[in-house]
Scaffold this active site. Structure first.
Site, mmCIF file in Angstrom:
data_model
loop_
_atom_site.group_PDB
_atom_site.id
_atom_site.type_symbol
_atom_site.label_atom_id
_atom_site.label_comp_id
_atom_site.label_asym_id
_atom_site.label_seq_id
_atom_site.Cartn_x
_atom_site.Cartn_y
_atom_site.Cartn_z
ATOM 1 N N HIS A 297 -3.780 -4.833 -0.405
ATOM 2 C CA HIS A 297 -3.496 -5.394 1.051
ATOM 3 C C HIS A 297 -3.528 -7.032 0.995
ATOM 4 C CE1 HIS A 297 -3.350 -1.649 3.246
ATOM 5 N NE2 HIS A 297 -4.218 -1.234 2.589
ATOM 6 N N GLU B 232 -2.671 -8.674 3.071
ATOM 7 C CA GLU B 232 -3.105 -9.359 4.542
ATOM 8 C C GLU B 232 -4.702 -9.339 4.685
ATOM 9 O OE1 GLU B 232 -2.706 -4.918 5.239
ATOM 10 O OE2 GLU B 232 -1.921 -6.293 4.083
ATOM 11 N N CYS C 156 0.808 -1.312 -0.044
ATOM 12 C CA CYS C 156 -0.141 0.028 -0.117
ATOM 13 C C CYS C 156 1.049 1.328 -0.043
ATOM 14 C CB CYS C 156 -0.843 0.125 1.110
ATOM 15 S SG CYS C 156 -2.375 1.353 1.110
#
Length: 207
Positions: A187, A189, A83
């Site tokens: 992202h 995650e 990001c």
């Protein structure tokens, strides 16, 4: 293998660390210590917030940028920016004024242009990740669907550094890469199986 997850006050560190461990990382060091970064086998730079604030946080740690440059560009350690951590690879960011970036991949970070009134900014939620004809990430990035959350986008000067694209009222760069450096706008995650698979490949990546 030691993985340095850089803590400069601008990332959702524990979510990224948990995802890296779920992807197979055994030794994740959340660190603001340049000496740890200098000794790491792999480096991950997360980032949440504005380009200007993230840059201030990173340069605010004495010796950190120098340690990153030494380990990545001299030592050849694989590097992943996430990001705003990806955006910081740019020459400069235009959020809240002009702010210098790392300059590892030439280009600038600009506000997403609203070309269609139906398009919302920030670009938030799940969107496709598509690959181009060239693969500067050397197999690291795969096509699929990932979670995005950003109002500014990376516009590289050299199209050969673009590893993947997405579409939000027009094409936006989803990933950039050069040599042992890769950055993703999305992202991992938060991208469930797609993101964990990417992180698992990064842990094995030998650019």
């Amino acid at each position: 293998m030691t993985l340095a997850l850089i803590d400069y006050g601008a990332g959702n560190l524990h979510s990224v660390a948990n995802a890296l461990r779920a992807a197979g990382a055994e030794d994740v060091a959340i660190t603001a210590d340049p000496a740890v970064v200098r000794a790491a086998d792999r480096i991950v730079l997360p980032g949440v917030g504005s380009f200007k604030a993230c840059a201030a946080g990173l340069w605010g740690i004495a010796g950190m940028v120098e340690a990153m440059n030494e380990r990545v560009h001299v030592g050849g350690a694989p590097f992943l920016g996430i990001c705003v951590g990806m955006q910081l690879l740019a020459t400069r960011g235009l959020e809240h004024g002009i702010t210098p970036g790392l300059g590892w991949i030439e280009g600038e970070v600009r506000l997403i242009e609203r070309t269609d009134p139906a398009i919302k900014i920030p670009h938030m939620g799940w969107n496709d990740v598509s690959l181009g004809r060239k693969d500067p990430a050397q197999g690291l990035i795969d096509a699929g669907e990932a979670y995005f959350l950003h109002s500014y986008h990376f516009a590289p000067e050299d199209g050969a550094t673009v590893a993947a694209m997405t579409d939000h009222g027009g094409g936006l760069v989803a990933a950039v890469a050069r040599d042992n450096v890769v950055g993703v706008q999305f992202h991992p995650e938060k991208s469930q199986g797609f993101g964990l698979a990417l992180l698992a490949r990064f842990l094995e990546w030998e650019p």
